[in-house]
Motif scaffolding. Structure first.
Motif, PDB file in Angstrom:
ATOM      1  N   GLY A  90      12.557  35.352  47.267  1.00 60.18           N
ATOM      2  CA  GLY A  90      11.131  35.474  47.004  1.00 60.18           C
ATOM      3  C   GLY A  90      10.231  35.008  48.139  1.00 60.18           C
ATOM      4  O   GLY A  90       9.023  35.056  48.009  1.00 60.18           O
TER       5      GLY A  90
ATOM      6  N   HIS B 197       9.545  32.133  48.855  1.00 63.73           N
ATOM      7  CA  HIS B 197       8.742  31.343  47.923  1.00 63.73           C
ATOM      8  C   HIS B 197       8.468  29.943  48.485  1.00 63.73           C
ATOM      9  O   HIS B 197       9.379  29.119  48.588  1.00 63.73           O
TER      10      HIS B 197
ATOM     11  N   SER C 173      11.966  34.081  38.908  1.00 65.32           N
ATOM     12  CA  SER C 173      10.906  33.505  39.735  1.00 65.32           C
ATOM     13  C   SER C 173      10.776  32.003  39.463  1.00 65.32           C
ATOM     14  O   SER C 173      10.929  31.558  38.334  1.00 65.32           O
TER      15      SER C 173
ATOM     16  N   PRO D  87       4.470  32.019  44.350  1.00 71.22           N
ATOM     17  CA  PRO D  87       5.196  33.275  44.159  1.00 71.22           C
ATOM     18  C   PRO D  87       4.481  34.421  44.893  1.00 71.22           C
ATOM     19  O   PRO D  87       3.244  34.478  44.916  1.00 71.22           O
TER      20      PRO D  87
ATOM     21  N   ARG E 166       9.106  38.710  44.421  1.00 72.66           N
ATOM     22  CA  ARG E 166       9.238  37.267  44.152  1.00 72.66           C
ATOM     23  C   ARG E 166      10.638  36.857  43.728  1.00 72.66           C
ATOM     24  O   ARG E 166      10.934  35.669  43.656  1.00 72.66           O
TER      25      ARG E 166
END
Ligand SMILES: O=P(O)(O)OC[C@H]1O[C@H](O)[C@H](O)[C@@H](O)[C@@H]1O
Length: 304
Positions: free
Chosen positions: A44, A46, A73, A79, A101
């Motif tokens: 992702g 992230h 996620s 995200p 994500r």
């Protein structure tokens, strides 16, 4: 996939840029520099944590019940919603907020800037399975610049021969002392679609305050927002470009309980999402050869 050893050999810099694998096999890069520290999961792309050294409290909110597992996620941090925002326009079985994500990204470069900030450049890995959900040729890059401010650039290049329509958001969870004491300025006199009331279009008057579930897409909004938190005596400034929607979200207690990974001890009270997006009326058409960039910068200041 790049192994931890390969990543550290090619892109690591001692403890300043260090790759490791957590107990679930999620590859994470830990960044440490004179300005801040950060952690980014390659699933992702992230950003899970970013902590400027001058900030006493966490700036990003990460749920204490976040699940760090493949294909799911992570609840909190930033995200990356791409290539659609919310439900898919025609197929509800597809992942809400798009697949980026939860997809794998690869590192394409890491750089230590002259001012000591750290730049991590990641690219979404195309797979056949993703191609079925998004039958367009493009290159997607996320550059994260970890400094006393956090900057992110989400760039989409149309490498195909036909235009496509893109929805996206950097769906950032910010840590606040208490959702009921904060206010958000910067969206006065704009229109929003109220998702709690079936996308009813409403007018924002003054600052945003929170007393109940709030889920709003502010359309045609490009200005800077400030989260003012008297509990922490802190302002978080959200600046952006290439983004015409701002999504403001707090689920409140009941929805948070239904969602499940939003944290113990009323975790939802300590978060607010201010998302820099191109959503609903503001989706973007990217022409062949065109490069579209959504960019954000988050900074904090304390006051007396
Ligand atoms: O649970 P997620 O898919 O991460 O979505 C979390 C939230 O994201 C956005 O802010 C949407 O406007 C909300 O409607 C949604 O509930």
């Amino acid at each position: 996939m790049q192994s931890i050893q390969q990543l550290n050999a090619r892109y690591g810099v001692g403890q300043k840029i260090h790759f490791y694998s957590d107990q679930n096999g999620l590859v994470t890069v830990h960044i440490e520099n004179p300005h801040a520290s950060a952690k980014i999961a390659l699933q992702g792309a992230h950003v899970m944590e970013w902590q400027p050294h001058h900030s006493e409290e966490p700036v990003l909110w990460l749920s204490d019940q976040a699940r760090f597992v493949r294909g799911r996620s992570i609840r909190g941090g930033v995200p990356v919603c791409w290539p659609w925002f919310g439900a898919h326009a025609t197929d509800e079985s597809l992942c809400p907020h798009g697949f980026a994500r939860v997809a794998q990204w690869k590192i394409v470069d890491t750089v230590i800037d002259p001012d000591g900030a750290t730049r991590i450049i990641m690219q979404l890995i195309e797979t056949q399975q993703l191609g079925k959900q998004w039958p367009h040729h493009c290159e997607v890059t996320l550059t994260v610049i970890v400094g006393s401010a956090l900057r992110m650039q989400l760039t989409t290049t149309n490498t195909g021969t036909a235009p496509f329509v893109l929805g996206e958001a950097l769906h950032t969870y910010f840590h606040v002392s208490d959702i009921e004491v904060i206010k958000i300025s910067g969206l006065d006199n704009t229109q929003y679609q109220d998702k709690v009331e079936g996308y009813a279009v409403k007018q924002q008057e003054g600052d945003i305050r929170f007393t109940e579930e709030t889920d709003r897409v502010y359309i045609n909004t490009e200005s800077t927002c400030v989260i003012e938190d008297p509990g922490l005596r802190r302002r978080i400034t959200v600046q952006k470009s290439g983004s015409k929607s701002t999504v403001v979200w707090n689920p409140w207690g009941q929805k948070a309980a239904e969602i499940g990974d939003l944290g113990s001890h009323s975790g939802w009270r300590h978060m607010v999402c201010v998302e820099s997006a191109n959503a609903t009326d503001n989706v973007v058409t990217v022409a062949p050869g065109e490069v579209h960039t959504l960019e954000v910068e988050y900074s904090t200041e304390y006051y007396l």
